[in-house]
Design an enzyme around this catalytic site. Structure first.
Site, PDB file in Angstrom:
ATOM      1  N   SER A   1     -11.107   4.876   8.408  1.00  0.00           N
ATOM      2  CA  SER A   1     -10.316   3.713   8.829  1.00  0.00           C
ATOM      3  C   SER A   1      -9.824   3.818  10.262  1.00  0.00           C
ATOM      4  CB  SER A   1      -9.121   3.515   7.889  1.00  0.00           C
ATOM      5  OG  SER A   1      -8.212   4.594   8.003  1.00  0.00           O
TER       6      SER A   1
ATOM      7  N   LYS B   1       0.188   0.295   6.171  1.00  0.00           N
ATOM      8  CA  LYS B   1      -0.038   0.611   7.578  1.00  0.00           C
ATOM      9  C   LYS B   1       0.743  -0.325   8.495  1.00  0.00           C
ATOM     10  CE  LYS B   1      -4.574   2.723   6.879  1.00  0.00           C
ATOM     11  NZ  LYS B   1      -6.025   2.644   7.059  1.00  0.00           N
TER      12      LYS B   1
END
Length: 804
Positions: free
Chosen positions: A655, A698
Site C-alpha cells: 500500500s 489511515k
C-alpha cells in the site's frame, strides 16, 4: 485539477426515517439467515441428500454468527423430521461382557424400563409369597417325608439284619455303630463280653464286620436318596418359580409382542429367574463394617441388577435431535463405561454404560467447533472412524491404544444415521482439505458464510430485525430508529465498505451490550443514538493506548513527521497496525535517494530482512514502471534507495508503493513534495493506483497527527479512487472536510498524485515520443537520460583504458 471529496462521499448515512417502528421492541425476532444465500442453500442441500459423505463444514470469520445461524436453520428443519428411537442396553445372559441393544419407539424406552423394574419387584414379592405358602410347604414336606420314609426303611432293614445276628444297630449325633447284645437284647458290658468264649467273640467280630459293610452300602443308598430328594425339591422350586414368573412375564410378552429383542430378553429373564430362584429366597444382607446399605426394593438389589434396563438414550422431544458439543473430548463423543470401586476392585456392568454425543445426536444433527475438536486428543480421529464405519463402538482410550489388557465390556455397536456440521475458520477448512485425505470424502458440503451483505433497503429492514433479535436474546434495552441507524453505520465501518453491512454480529452485539449499560446507567429505558456513539468511542479508547503513545512521540518530535512545508525525495506514507481486534494507522516518513547505477532499486527494509514479500513485490514493480516509462530507448541507469524512516519492525504490504514512487520521482526531478499530504495506495506497472485496506484508519490517523500539530487548512490525504466506496470516516474528519480544514483526494494515476503533491504539471507523452516541456515526467526522463549518458561515457573510458 483533482477536487477534494465532498461530505457525501466520506460517510454513507443511514436514514432512520425508513424504519417505521418506535423501538426495536415492536419488531419480530428473526430466526432466518440473512445475507447468506449461498450458505443457506448448502445447508438445505446437505441436510436433504442422504448419500454418504455429505456432512457440512460451515466456514467463515469468527463472530459472524455462523454457529447461531446453523443452529437456528437446522433446528427449524429438525422439527419436521421423525424422532429417532429410544435405545436401551440390557444384559447378555449368554455373555455378560457383550451387552445387547434394544430399540423402541420414542418415549417408550422409559416405559419399558419402568415395566421391567416393576416386574423385578413383582417377581420378588410373588416368589417370596408363593414359597412361603402352605401349599408349597406341604408339597415340599411331602417330598421330604417320602424320602425320610425310604431312608428309615433302609436303616430298619439294616437294624433287623443286625438283630438277627444278636447285634444292636446304634445311631447317635456322632454317627452310627454296632454292639453285641445278650438274650435280653441288652448291650453286653465289658465284663460280659470278656467272659464269653473266644469262638463266640470271633463270630461277633465277623458279624460286626459284615454289618459295617452293609452300613456303608446303606449310607450310599441314603446319599443317593438325599440327592434325589434335593433334586426333586429343586425341580419343585423351579416348577413353582416358572409358574410364577411365566404369569408375570406373560403380560409384558403380549405388550411387546412385535419386538423380537424384547421377547428374547423376557425369555432370558424367565430362564435366569428359574435357575437362580434362591437369590430371591435368600437375601440376608451381610453385617459388619463392609456391609452395603440395605435396599428398599428388589430393583435396587445388586443381585437383580442383571435384569434391569439401562435406558441409554431417551427421546423426550419431538423431531430430530440437534446437539452442540462444547467440549468434544474423545469420551464425551464416543461415550464411556463407568466403574464402581468395591473392596479395592473396579467393577462394571451394562448398567454403567453412558451415552456420548454421537449417541445423543443419532438420527439428527451434531454440531461441533472444528478448532475445539482438533485440540482434543483423538477427538478428530474418533469422529472420522465413526463416519467411516457407520457405527459407534464404545472403547476407552486405554483399549484404543492397547495401554491396558484388563477385561472390559464390549457393548453391541450402534448404527449411526446423523449429519455432522463442523464450524470453523476458512484456514482450518483449507488445511484439513490439503493435509487430511479423508476430510474431503467425509465433508463434501461447504457452507461458506459471507463476511458482509449488500446495504439495500430490504437488508436494512432485516438488519433492524437482527438487532431486535440480539437485544431480546441478550436482554438488552430496545433501540430507537436513530440508534438502529447508527448501529448499521457502524456495521458498514466494520466491513470497510459503505455499501455493505457486516455479517459479524458478534462485534455488533458488543456495542449493543455496552450501549445498554450506558443507557441503564443514565436511567433511560430506550437506547439512543448518543449511547451507541459513546459505546463505540469507549471501545476505541480502551484499546487506543499504543496509538496515543505513538502520537505523543510524533508531537514531541521523537518520531519525525512533517505536516507542512516542502521536501525533495520525502513523503508521508501511511501504515496500519493491528493489535487484537483494534486497528489504527500511523504516518511514516518515506525517503528516497537516487544516483547513477545499473537500474536497481534498493529496498533497505528488505536488505535488513524487515521487509515482507508483498512489500518487496511492490518495490520491484516500481523498477519496472520507471524503466518502461522513462528508459524506453536508453539503458535504465539508476540506483535508488528507499527506506521507512524510524521503522524498527517488519514492513509488509504494497500500500506504500505509490508513496515510494512519488519519493523517487521527486528525487529524480529535484522537485519538492508538499508535506501537508499523506499518501496511500499501491501502483501497478502502468502507473495506475490500486485499492488498499484500512483506508479509514489511515485517513483518521493522519488527521489526528495534523490536529495535534495544528490544522492549517492545507493538509489532507491522497487515496486510490477505488477506495471511495470504503469510506466511513469518523464525524470529526467529515466535519473538518466540510469546513475546508482538511482534504481528501481520490486519484487513479501516479501523474494525478504528483500534480497534487508538487503543484506542477505531470506532463503528457506527446506524439514525438517526448513529454511536455518542463513537466515532471520530462525532468525525470531528462535526469535518467543524463545518467544513461554518463554511464555510457564511463563505460567507453573503461573500454579504452583496457585497450591501451
Amino acid at each position: 485539477m483533482i477536487e477534494s471529496l465532498k461530505k457525501e462521499k466520506l460517510y454513507n448515512y443511514c436514514d432512520s426515517s425508513i424504519f417505521k417502528f418506535n423501538t426495536t421492541k415492536d419488531l419480530e425476532s428473526l430466526d432466518e439467515i440473512i445475507g447468506q444465500r449461498r450458505a443457506s442453500q448448502t445447508i438445505e442441500f446437505a441436510t436433504q441428500i442422504r448419500k454418504d459423505g455429505y456432512n457440512i463444514f460451515a466456514m467463515g470469520p469468527t463472530g459472524s454468527g455462523k454457529q447461531t445461524a446453523v443452529m437456528n436453520h437446522i433446528k427449524q428443519k429438525a422439527k419436521e423430521e421423525p424422532t429417532p428411537d429410544d435405545v436401551c442396553y440390557v444384559n447378555n445372559f449368554l455373555d455378560s461382557r457383550k451387552p445387547t441393544i434394544i430399540t423402541l419407539p420414542p418415549t417408550k424406552g422409559s416405559e419399558f424400563k419402568n415395566d421391567i423394574d416393576e416386574l423385578i419387584d413383582d417377581l420378588e414379592s410373588n416368589i417370596l409369597l408363593v414359597f412361603d405358602s402352605d401349599d408349597y410347604k406341604n408339597q415340599k414336606e411331602a417330598t421330604n417325608e417320602t424320602y425320610r420314609l425310604k431312608e428309615n426303611e433302609l436303616f430298619n432293614i439294616l437294624a433287623q439284619e443286625a438283630k438277627n445276628m444278636d447285634i444292636s444297630f446304634l445311631k447317635s449325633a456322632e454317627g452310627y455303630g454296632f454292639a453285641p447284645v445278650n438274650d435280653k437284647n441288652e448291650i453286653l458290658t465289658s465284663e460280659e463280653y470278656n467272659s464269653i468264649d473266644e469262638d463266640k467273640k470271633i463270630k461277633i467280630q465277623k458279624s460286626i464286620s459284615f454289618l459295617q459293610k452293609r452300613l456303608q452300602e446303606t449310607l450310599r443308598e441314603i446319599s443317593k436318596l438325599r440327592k434325589a430328594n434335593q433334586k426333586e425339591i429343586k425341580n419343585l422350586k423351579k416348577f413353582v418359580a416358572q409358574e410364577v414368573t411365566k404369569q408375570l412375564v406373560e403380560e409384558l410378552r403380549l405388550k411387546y409382542s412385535k419386538n423380537e429383542k424384547i421377547q428374547k430378553f423376557l425369555l432370558d429373564i424367565e430362564e435366569d429367574v428359574v435357575q437362580n430362584v434362591d437369590d430371591f429366597l435368600h437375601q440376608e444382607a451381610p453385617s459388619g463394617f463392609f456391609a452395603p446399605p440395605r435396599v428398599k426394593s428388589a430393583r435396587e438389589n445388586p443381585l437383580f441388577r442383571k435384569y434391569r434396563v439401562n435406558l441409554f438414550i431417551s427421546r423426550t422431544e419431538k423431531g430430530a435431535p440437534v446437539i452442540y458439543e462444547d467440549n468434544p473430548t474423545y469420551q464425551n463423543l464416543i461415550g464411556h463405561i463407568e466403574h464402581i470401586a468395591q473392596f479395592g476392585t473396579l467393577l462394571t456392568d451394562f448398567s454403567l454404560i453412558k451415552a456420548g454425543t454421537f449417541h445423543k445426536a443419532n438420527g439428527g444433527y451434531l454440531i461441533l467447533d472444528a478448532r475445539k475438536l482438533l485440540m482434543q486428543p483423538y477427538g478428530w480421529e474418533g469422529l472420522k472412524r465413526v463416519l467411516r464405519s457407520k457405527e459407534i463402538r464404545i472403547e476407552s482410550l486405554e483399549q484404543l491404544l492397547s495401554v491396558t489388557r484388563t477385561t472390559s465390556l464390549e457393548p453391541e455397536p450402534i448404527k449411526i444415521d446423523f449429519k455432522v456440521v463442523l464450524i470453523g475458520e476458512r484456514m482450518l477448512y483449507y488445511l484439513l482439505y490439503r493435509y487430511d485425505p479423508e476430510f474431503k470424502e467425509l465433508f463434501k458440503a461447504v457452507a461458506d458464510f459471507e463476511d458482509d451483505m449488500q446495504k439495500d433497503e430490504e437488508n436494512l429492514m432485516l438488519y433492524a430485525r437482527v438487532i431486535a433479535t440480539v437485544a431480546q436474546k441478550h436482554e438488552i434495552l430496545p433501540l430507537c430508529p436513530s440508534a438502529v441507524a447508527k448501529v448499521i453505520e457502524y456495521s458498514s465501518r466494520l466491513t470497510e465498505d459503505s455499501n455493505k453491512l457486516s455479517a459479524n454480529i458478534g462485534k455488533v452485539t458488543e456495542i449493543l451490550e455496552e450501549a445498554d449499560f450506558l443507557t441503564r446507567k443514565n436511567k433511560k429505558e430506550v437506547i439512543g443514538k448518543d449511547e451507541i456513539r459513546e459505546a463505540i468511542e469507549n471501545k476505541k479508547y480502551r484499546n487506543n493506548r499504543i496509538n496515543e503513545k505513538i502520537q505523543e512521540m510524533i508531537e514531541d518530535g521523537t518520531i519525525m513527521i512533517d505536516v507542512d512545508g516542502y521536501a525533495v525525495g520525502q513523503i508521508n506514507g501511511l501504515s496500519v497496525m493491528s493489535l487484537g481486534d483494534f486497528m489504527f494507522a500511523k504516518p511514516t516518513k518515506i525517503t528516497a535517494k537516487t544516483r547513477i547505477g545499473s537500474g536497481k532499486i534498493i529496498d533497505i527494509e528488505r536488505e535488513v530482512e524487515l521487509g515482507g514479500p508483498l512489500h518487496s513485490k511492490g518495490v520491484m514493480i516500481l523498477s519496472s514502471f520507471l524503466g518502461a516509462r522513462y528508459a524506453r530507448n536508453e539503458p535504465f541507469s539508476l540506483n535508488a534507495s528507499l527506506v521507512f524512516e524510524q521503522s524498527y519492525g517488519s514492513v509488509d504490504g504494497d500500500s506504500a508503493s505509490s508513496a515510494e514512487l512519488y519519493a523517487i520521482l521527486s528525487s529524480l526531478a529535484d522537485i519538492p513534495i508538499n508535506q501537508s499530504f499523506a499518501v496511500t495506495g499501491s501502483v501497478n506497472q502502468h502507473g495506475r493506483i490500486q485499492a488498499i485496506g484500512g483506508v479509514n484508519e489511515k485517513i483518521e490517523g493522519f488527521f489526528d497527527i495534523c490536529k495535534i500539530k495544528g490544522l492549517n487548512g492545507k493538509q489532507g490525504v491522497i487515496i486510490p479512487k477505488a477506495n471511495i466506496k470504503n469510506l466511513m470516516l469518523k464525524e470529526e474528519v467529515v466535519n473538518a472536510v466540510e469546513n475546508n480544514r482538511f482534504f481528501i483526494y481520490a486519484i487513479e494515476t501516479i501523474d494525478e498524485g504528483m500534480e497534487l503533491l508538487t503543484g506542477k504539471n505531470a506532463g503528457k507523452l506527446l506524439e514525438d515520443g517526448n513529454f511536455e516541456e518542463d513537466s515532471i515526467n520530462a525532468l525525470v526522463e531528462k535526469k535518467l537520460q543524463s545518467y544513461a549518458s554518463k554511464q555510457q561515457a564511463r563505460k567507453s573510458l573503461i573500454t579504452e583504458a583496457i585497450r591501451d
